[in-house]
Design a protein around this motif. Sequence first.
Motif, PDB file in Angstrom:
ATOM      1  N   UNK A 151     -19.256  28.055  89.338  1.00  0.00           N
ATOM      2  CA  UNK A 151     -19.800  26.855  89.954  1.00  0.00           C
ATOM      3  C   UNK A 151     -20.060  27.107  91.433  1.00  0.00           C
ATOM      4  N   UNK A 152     -21.149  26.562  91.926  1.00  0.00           N
ATOM      5  CA  UNK A 152     -21.420  26.646  93.362  1.00  0.00           C
ATOM      6  C   UNK A 152     -20.502  25.656  94.074  1.00  0.00           C
ATOM      7  N   UNK A 153     -19.762  26.149  95.041  1.00  0.00           N
ATOM      8  CA  UNK A 153     -18.855  25.307  95.820  1.00  0.00           C
ATOM      9  C   UNK A 153     -19.456  25.142  97.213  1.00  0.00           C
ATOM     10  N   UNK A 154     -19.778  23.920  97.540  1.00  0.00           N
ATOM     11  CA  UNK A 154     -20.346  23.608  98.854  1.00  0.00           C
ATOM     12  C   UNK A 154     -19.355  23.996  99.946  1.00  0.00           C
ATOM     13  N   UNK A 158     -16.273  27.930 104.609  1.00  0.00           N
ATOM     14  CA  UNK A 158     -15.390  27.131 105.465  1.00  0.00           C
ATOM     15  C   UNK A 158     -14.042  26.881 104.794  1.00  0.00           C
ATOM     16  N   UNK A 159     -14.073  26.594 103.504  1.00  0.00           N
ATOM     17  CA  UNK A 159     -12.830  26.367 102.756  1.00  0.00           C
ATOM     18  C   UNK A 159     -11.968  27.618 102.803  1.00  0.00           C
ATOM     19  N   UNK A 160     -12.576  28.763 102.502  1.00  0.00           N
ATOM     20  CA  UNK A 160     -11.823  30.010 102.464  1.00  0.00           C
ATOM     21  C   UNK A 160     -11.300  30.377 103.856  1.00  0.00           C
ATOM     22  N   UNK A 161     -12.103  30.162 104.890  1.00  0.00           N
ATOM     23  CA  UNK A 161     -11.657  30.466 106.258  1.00  0.00           C
ATOM     24  C   UNK A 161     -10.427  29.627 106.627  1.00  0.00           C
TER      25      UNK A 161
END
Length: 178
Positions: A151-154, A158-161
Amino acid sequence: SVLGEVSPARKGLSTGDNGRFLRNPWEVRQHSPNWSPLVKGAEGKEWLEPVSEIISWRRDGLEMKSSIRSVLRNSQFYHVLGVAFSMIGSRFSARAHRTPSIFEGKGLSVFPDDIVAAVCSMNSSLSRNILESLNPGIGFEVGDVNRLPLFHIEKADEIFARVESAFSYHESHREPSV
């Protein structure tokens, strides 16, 4: 697309003698070329893989390669960054290799081109619900994980950072942390 088409799950090595080949990182001299980080199975670990154990890899693993008890699989992916997932447990989770590592049989991993997108997709609640529905027991099969839609995660970067920053802070305060 599904995960298995983009990056099929791979099983790593089995030492056949963990007492001989595995150590905690603080048991050996820091930055020794004879030891490599090891990704093992890890129920409950999510997002990032800490270096909790290391494996003897002197002379490119010659001692292990010559042991009749050891089984080395998918060695072309050793020391390649990937995403590990837990096979055992009732809750699916994925974690990015933080350092180039060797992975073992319970530390199944995938090696996608976009690690950030893969780990965010695999840890999404939608992915977890799908996998937990496919296999409602206390473990996840490779075939189930390979069938997982990506799934593409918007704003995945930024989430991973944010997660990586918090993980780095936590690791810097954990005494046995590498």
